[in-house]
Structures are given as C-alpha cells and as structure tokens.
Design a protein around this motif. Structure first.
Motif, PDB file in Angstrom:
ATOM      1  N   TYR A 234       0.833  -1.204   0.000  1.00 56.26           N
ATOM      2  CA  TYR A 234       0.000   0.000   0.000  1.00 56.26           C
ATOM      3  C   TYR A 234       0.867   1.254   0.000  1.00 56.26           C
ATOM      4  O   TYR A 234       0.498   2.283  -0.576  1.00 56.26           O
ATOM      5  N   TRP A 235       2.034   1.195   0.640  1.00 60.73           N
ATOM      6  CA  TRP A 235       2.964   2.323   0.598  1.00 60.73           C
ATOM      7  C   TRP A 235       3.314   2.643  -0.855  1.00 60.73           C
ATOM      8  O   TRP A 235       3.285   3.798  -1.282  1.00 60.73           O
ATOM      9  N   GLY A 236       3.639   1.595  -1.601  1.00 59.19           N
ATOM     10  CA  GLY A 236       3.967   1.786  -3.008  1.00 59.19           C
ATOM     11  C   GLY A 236       2.796   2.291  -3.816  1.00 59.19           C
ATOM     12  O   GLY A 236       2.943   3.151  -4.707  1.00 59.19           O
ATOM     13  N   LEU A 237       1.591   1.779  -3.528  1.00 57.25           N
ATOM     14  CA  LEU A 237       0.399   2.227  -4.248  1.00 57.25           C
ATOM     15  C   LEU A 237       0.125   3.702  -3.982  1.00 57.25           C
ATOM     16  O   LEU A 237      -0.129   4.485  -4.918  1.00 57.25           O
ATOM     17  N   ALA A 238       0.172   4.117  -2.703  1.00 59.06           N
ATOM     18  CA  ALA A 238      -0.091   5.518  -2.364  1.00 59.06           C
ATOM     19  C   ALA A 238       0.940   6.442  -3.003  1.00 59.06           C
ATOM     20  O   ALA A 238       0.607   7.540  -3.477  1.00 59.06           O
ATOM     21  N   LEU A 239       2.186   6.011  -3.030  1.00 58.77           N
ATOM     22  CA  LEU A 239       3.243   6.788  -3.674  1.00 58.77           C
ATOM     23  C   LEU A 239       2.951   6.954  -5.162  1.00 58.77           C
ATOM     24  O   LEU A 239       3.056   8.061  -5.717  1.00 58.77           O
ATOM     25  N   THR A 240       2.568   5.872  -5.813  1.00 55.51           N
ATOM     26  CA  THR A 240       2.298   5.922  -7.251  1.00 55.51           C
ATOM     27  C   THR A 240       1.110   6.833  -7.561  1.00 55.51           C
ATOM     28  O   THR A 240       1.178   7.669  -8.473  1.00 55.51           O
ATOM     29  N   LEU A 241       0.031   6.674  -6.821  1.00 52.29           N
ATOM     30  CA  LEU A 241      -1.167   7.465  -7.091  1.00 52.29           C
ATOM     31  C   LEU A 241      -0.934   8.949  -6.849  1.00 52.29           C
ATOM     32  O   LEU A 241      -1.499   9.803  -7.546  1.00 52.29           O
ATOM     33  N   THR A 242      -0.108   9.282  -5.863  1.00 50.53           N
ATOM     34  CA  THR A 242       0.088  10.683  -5.501  1.00 50.53           C
ATOM     35  C   THR A 242       1.174  11.360  -6.336  1.00 50.53           C
ATOM     36  O   THR A 242       0.988  12.484  -6.805  1.00 50.53           O
ATOM     37  N   TRP A 243       2.306  10.679  -6.543  1.00 56.98           N
ATOM     38  CA  TRP A 243       3.481  11.363  -7.069  1.00 56.98           C
ATOM     39  C   TRP A 243       3.946  10.919  -8.449  1.00 56.98           C
ATOM     40  O   TRP A 243       4.734  11.632  -9.085  1.00 56.98           O
ATOM     41  N   PHE A 244       3.512   9.764  -8.948  1.00 59.28           N
ATOM     42  CA  PHE A 244       4.021   9.307 -10.231  1.00 59.28           C
ATOM     43  C   PHE A 244       3.671  10.254 -11.385  1.00 59.28           C
ATOM     44  O   PHE A 244       4.542  10.551 -12.226  1.00 59.28           O
ATOM     45  N   PRO A 245       2.418  10.761 -11.491  1.00 62.52           N
ATOM     46  CA  PRO A 245       2.146  11.707 -12.577  1.00 62.52           C
ATOM     47  C   PRO A 245       3.018  12.963 -12.504  1.00 62.52           C
ATOM     48  O   PRO A 245       3.496  13.460 -13.530  1.00 62.52           O
ATOM     49  N   ALA A 246       3.232  13.487 -11.291  1.00 63.05           N
ATOM     50  CA  ALA A 246       4.081  14.672 -11.135  1.00 63.05           C
ATOM     51  C   ALA A 246       5.533  14.347 -11.482  1.00 63.05           C
ATOM     52  O   ALA A 246       6.246  15.180 -12.062  1.00 63.05           O
ATOM     53  N   TYR A 247       5.995  13.149 -11.132  1.00 61.59           N
ATOM     54  CA  TYR A 247       7.359  12.730 -11.480  1.00 61.59           C
ATOM     55  C   TYR A 247       7.543  12.713 -12.996  1.00 61.59           C
ATOM     56  O   TYR A 247       8.570  13.160 -13.522  1.00 61.59           O
ATOM     57  N   LEU A 248       6.543  12.193 -13.704  1.00 62.01           N
ATOM     58  CA  LEU A 248       6.635  12.147 -15.161  1.00 62.01           C
ATOM     59  C   LEU A 248       6.738  13.551 -15.761  1.00 62.01           C
ATOM     60  O   LEU A 248       7.483  13.773 -16.727  1.00 62.01           O
ATOM     61  N   GLN A 249       6.013  14.512 -15.178  1.00 59.41           N
ATOM     62  CA  GLN A 249       6.007  15.865 -15.729  1.00 59.41           C
ATOM     63  C   GLN A 249       7.203  16.685 -15.237  1.00 59.41           C
ATOM     64  O   GLN A 249       7.986  17.208 -16.034  1.00 59.41           O
ATOM     65  N   LYS A 250       7.356  16.783 -13.928  1.00 59.44           N
ATOM     66  CA  LYS A 250       8.405  17.654 -13.383  1.00 59.44           C
ATOM     67  C   LYS A 250       9.771  16.990 -13.354  1.00 59.44           C
ATOM     68  O   LYS A 250      10.799  17.666 -13.493  1.00 59.44           O
ATOM     69  N   GLY A 251       9.792  15.676 -13.152  1.00 58.12           N
ATOM     70  CA  GLY A 251      11.067  14.984 -13.061  1.00 58.12           C
ATOM     71  C   GLY A 251      11.622  14.541 -14.401  1.00 58.12           C
ATOM     72  O   GLY A 251      12.823  14.639 -14.649  1.00 58.12           O
ATOM     73  N   LEU A 252      10.728  14.045 -15.292  1.00 59.27           N
ATOM     74  CA  LEU A 252      11.191  13.489 -16.558  1.00 59.27           C
ATOM     75  C   LEU A 252      10.852  14.359 -17.759  1.00 59.27           C
ATOM     76  O   LEU A 252      11.254  14.038 -18.883  1.00 59.27           O
ATOM     77  N   GLY A 253      10.068  15.432 -17.563  1.00 61.09           N
ATOM     78  CA  GLY A 253       9.862  16.405 -18.622  1.00 61.09           C
ATOM     79  C   GLY A 253       8.742  16.117 -19.602  1.00 61.09           C
ATOM     80  O   GLY A 253       8.653  16.771 -20.655  1.00 61.09           O
ATOM     81  N   PHE A 254       7.834  15.178 -19.299  1.00 61.50           N
ATOM     82  CA  PHE A 254       6.702  14.923 -20.184  1.00 61.50           C
ATOM     83  C   PHE A 254       5.623  15.984 -19.970  1.00 61.50           C
ATOM     84  O   PHE A 254       5.478  16.515 -18.869  1.00 61.50           O
ATOM     85  N   ASP A 255       4.837  16.266 -21.029  1.00 65.04           N
ATOM     86  CA  ASP A 255       3.708  17.177 -20.839  1.00 65.04           C
ATOM     87  C   ASP A 255       2.550  16.422 -20.187  1.00 65.04           C
ATOM     88  O   ASP A 255       2.604  15.203 -19.989  1.00 65.04           O
ATOM     89  N   GLY A 256       1.477  17.162 -19.852  1.00 66.82           N
ATOM     90  CA  GLY A 256       0.374  16.565 -19.098  1.00 66.82           C
ATOM     91  C   GLY A 256      -0.283  15.398 -19.795  1.00 66.82           C
ATOM     92  O   GLY A 256      -0.573  14.365 -19.176  1.00 66.82           O
TER      93      GLY A 256
END
Length: 443
Positions: A234-256
């Motif tokens: 569940y720790w991993g799930l909560a991390l993914t749901l909360t921060w993975f989209p932001a990581y893709l945009q702010k960390g890896l440079g993808f658009d929305g």
C-alpha cells in the motif's frame, strides 16, 4: 446445519455481482487518483509546495483507517448490499466542496470525507464477493474486483488530463460525483447478497458459527505476515497514485497528456500482472498446491522482485523510458498482493469475523497512505540539484520496504498451519512459524 458451498453457489449470478463490484472499485480508485493527476495545475493555481500538497493528498487517509475498521465490524452484522450503496452515495457528496469552493480547508474537508466513505470500500467489496464464491475459487474474482480499480486508474490516466485541458481540473470532480450517483442507482436495482458458505477444512467451517478472540486472530503468524506485506504494498500504491504523474512531468519532462498516457500504461501493466499472477495462484490451488506456496510464497516473491526492480531505478544508470518501464513492472508485480492478501486473511478468519478482519487488514495498510505522500513530498523538497532525484529517492525507499515485506512474508505466512491452530483457538505466532519450529506438520 450450515449449507455447503454447492448449495448456494450460482456462477453466472456470482460473476454478474463481481462485475458490479469491479465497477464500484473503478469509481473508488478514480476518486483516489484524481488528486495526483491534477497535482501540477492544482499546485500552480494554489501556489502549494510539494510538502503542502502531500498533506492535502494524505488527508484522504486521516480517518480512512478508523472508518475502515468500524465499517468492517459493521459488515459482520449489516447487509453488504446496503453498506456499499451508502458508501458510494457518500463519495458523490464528498466531491461537492472541491467543485464549489476554492478554499484549501474545503479541499481537505472533501478528501477527509471521501476517505471516511472509502475506508471500508475494499474490504466490504471483498466480503460481498466472498459471499458468492467458495474459498478455493476466490482469488480470481477478487482479482477481477481489484482490476476494476486498476481499470479506473487506467481510464483516469487517459481521461483526466483531457478533461483538465478542455474544462479545467475541477471538472474532474463533477464527473466523479455523477459517476458515483449512477452506480448507486444501478446497485439499488441489481445488487444482492450472496449466501455461499465455506467448504469443510477452513477455519470458517470448523464449527458452526464459532468466533475467536481478535487478539488470537491478530497475533497469528500468517495474519501478521500479511499485514506487513500489505502495508508495504500500500505504501507503493499511495506513492504511485500521488506522485508518479508529477514525477513524469516535473522529473522526466513529459507534458500533461503524455504523462497521463504513461500513467495509463503503468496501470495496464499492473492489470496484466495482477490478473495473471492471481490466475496462476488459483490454478496452483486447484491442482492441490498448498496455500503456503500458491499464495504466501507467490505474494512474497512478487514483493521482493518488484521492490528490487524499483530500487534499480535509483541504483543503476538508465534512459528515461527504462525508468518508466521498471517502475511500471515493479508496481505491476507487487499489485497481486491486493488479491492474495484478503484471500489469505479471509481463509484463516471465521466466517462471522471475516468482514472485520478484512477491514483491519485494509486499515492497517492504509496508514501507509498517510505516511507515503508526506514523506515522499519531504524527500522531493529537501533534495537539491536534479528534481528527478528527489522523486527517485522516494521510489527507492518504497522498493526497499517492498522487498523487506516480502522477506517477512516468506518467514511468517503459512495459511495451512494457521488454519490448523486457529481451529483449536491458538495462534501460530511468528516465533513458531518458520517451517514448523515448535510444531508438527499438521500444526
């Protein structure tokens, strides 16, 4: 005399209810994930720091655990049909503060109310599903219910960015309010309560409606091992749901839009892995493989392998898409835990206490939902230099926890021995669990 599972098992009706429960979980998880998918425009509009956003996202879990435990005990005595209906109606109402207000306090209120309504959702849905299937046939339908959640996240990854682009990020919460109301109407007409009892040989069937003290159930080795594994997953799930989209945009440079599609890809991998591993587990049990191997070892191995794949994102140099693939594959493999954990706890719990035990399982795990977004937000905010490294430190922590949970599961989880001991009213404690120390083969 209690009915056996053959008396009331109706496969076609059971699978129809399973589909409705999968739709219930689909809405449940879009409600959860929407906050992560609107993180960037929401943080920009409200001028939130990563830590502040982590608190807002984590507020969903403030009362989630307490609500889940209370709901589980209620589920022991109240029809699952009506509990599910009330919960789904609550979700729709909970969207209104975000739709109608710009106040941060109202956002927190909305997420807290949603957390209260969703706290018992998964365990009550599993409990409702279990009432339609015998124990030996439960892994796959519960996995299908869980895949409703995964498909919800998949749809969210595609649709929420589109809705945000055309109508603004708040419009997503209106859509979810309507979806919840529609499900309530459908369930009111077609929802029903199953009446399948468990086959002989399980804890549930070992003596009419016998009950055990919760201290006995909760100190059992298998239950403790599954609680730990589920918490890590569940720790991993909560991390993914909360921060993975932001990581893709702010960390890896993808658009929305690209980030949304990649998030959907991650979910698709999760669906394939979870369904495949759940099907494999059920096939193993059907061929006579003990639940120790067919459930406990399989789940533990998935956590260890998936956790190591996630840690590799930080430890090894690799291109951007390789990072995305490893995070997707690692998360997908560990997702089987959400099918096998309730199956293992359900198999060792008396029938009259199963609802509460599944709720406790879910609520203990959901504490990770409070901690994971905030701790990861702090890591992001405190990391200097490359912003992607802050996110990746959070993923590395999650991967290490997953692997550690898998090791604990290998040592502690042994469903057959737990069933034998609990049938006599005595728990199999972790000190006794490793391969029968202090016990003969039969427990």
């Amino acid at each position: 005399m209690r009915a056996t599972h053959n008396d009331n098992y109706q496969p076609a009706r059971a699978w129809f209810i399973t589909v409705l429960l999968a739709l219930f979980m689909l809405i449940n998880f879009i409600d959860k994930v929407v906050i992560g998918l609107v993180a960037v425009p929401m943080m920009a509009e409200l001028k939130l720091s990563p830590t502040e956003f982590g608190w807002i996202a984590g507020s969903f879990f403030w009362l989630f655990s307490a609500s889940g435990v209370i709901g589980g005990f209620v589920a022991n005595r109240v029809s699952a049909k009506w509990m599910l209906l009330v919960m789904a109606a609550t979700w729709s109402v909970a969207q209104l503060p975000i739709i109608l207000s710009s106040s941060i306090a109202m956002f927190v209120l909305s997420r807290v109310l949603l957390g209260i309504g969703e706290g018992p959702a998964a365990p009550v849905a599993y409990h409702a599903c279990y009432k339609w299937f015998p124990d030996s046939k439960r892994a796959l339908p519960v996995s299908v219910v869980n895949q409703g959640a995964a498909i919800g996240v998949l749809m969210a990854g595609v649709l929420i960015p589109l809705i945000t682009v055309h109508w603004g990020w708040r419009a997503n919460f209106l859509v979810m309010a309507i979806a919840g109301a529609v499900w309530v109407l459908v369930w009111l007409v077609f929802g029903a309560e199953g009446r399948v009892a468990d086959e002989a040989g399980s804890t549930q069937a070992s003596g009419a409606e016998r009950r055990l003290p919760y201290r006995v159930l909760l100190t059992d080795s298998t239950v403790l091992g599954v609680l730990v594994m589920n918490f890590m997953a569940y720790w991993g799930l909560a991390l993914t749901l909360t921060w993975f989209p932001a990581y893709l945009q702010k960390g890896l440079g993808f658009d929305g839009l690209a980030a949304g599609r990649l998030f959907a890809m991650l979910t698709l991998v999760n669906i394939v892995c979870s369904l495949g591993l759940s099907w494999w587990s059920q096939r193993l049990l059907a061929r006579g493989v003990p639940a120790r191997k067919g459930r406990a070892v399989l789940a533990s191995g998935a956590l260890i392998v998936g956790g190591l794949m996630i840690v590799a994102v930080v430890l090894l140099p690799m291109p951007v898409m390789a990072k995305v693939f490893l995070l997707a594959a690692g998360g997908g493999i560990t997702g089987v835990m959400f099918s096998l954990a309730p199956a293992m706890v359900g198999s060792v719990s008396p029938d009259t206490q199963r609802g509460a035990m599944l709720a406790i399982l879910n609520s203990v795990a959901s504490i990770a939902g409070v901690l994971s977004p905030v701790i990861t937000g702090s890591l992001i905010q405190s990391t200097s230099g490359d912003i992607a490294s802050g996110y990746e430190h959070g993923f590395a922590l999650s991967g290490a926890l997953l692997a550690a949970g898998g090791v604990i599961g290998l040592l502690w989880a042994h469903p057959e021995r737990s069933i034998a001991r609990l049938a006599r009213g005595r728990p199999l404690t972790p000190a006794l669990s490793p391969e029968g120390r202090g016990s003969k083969a039969g427990g």
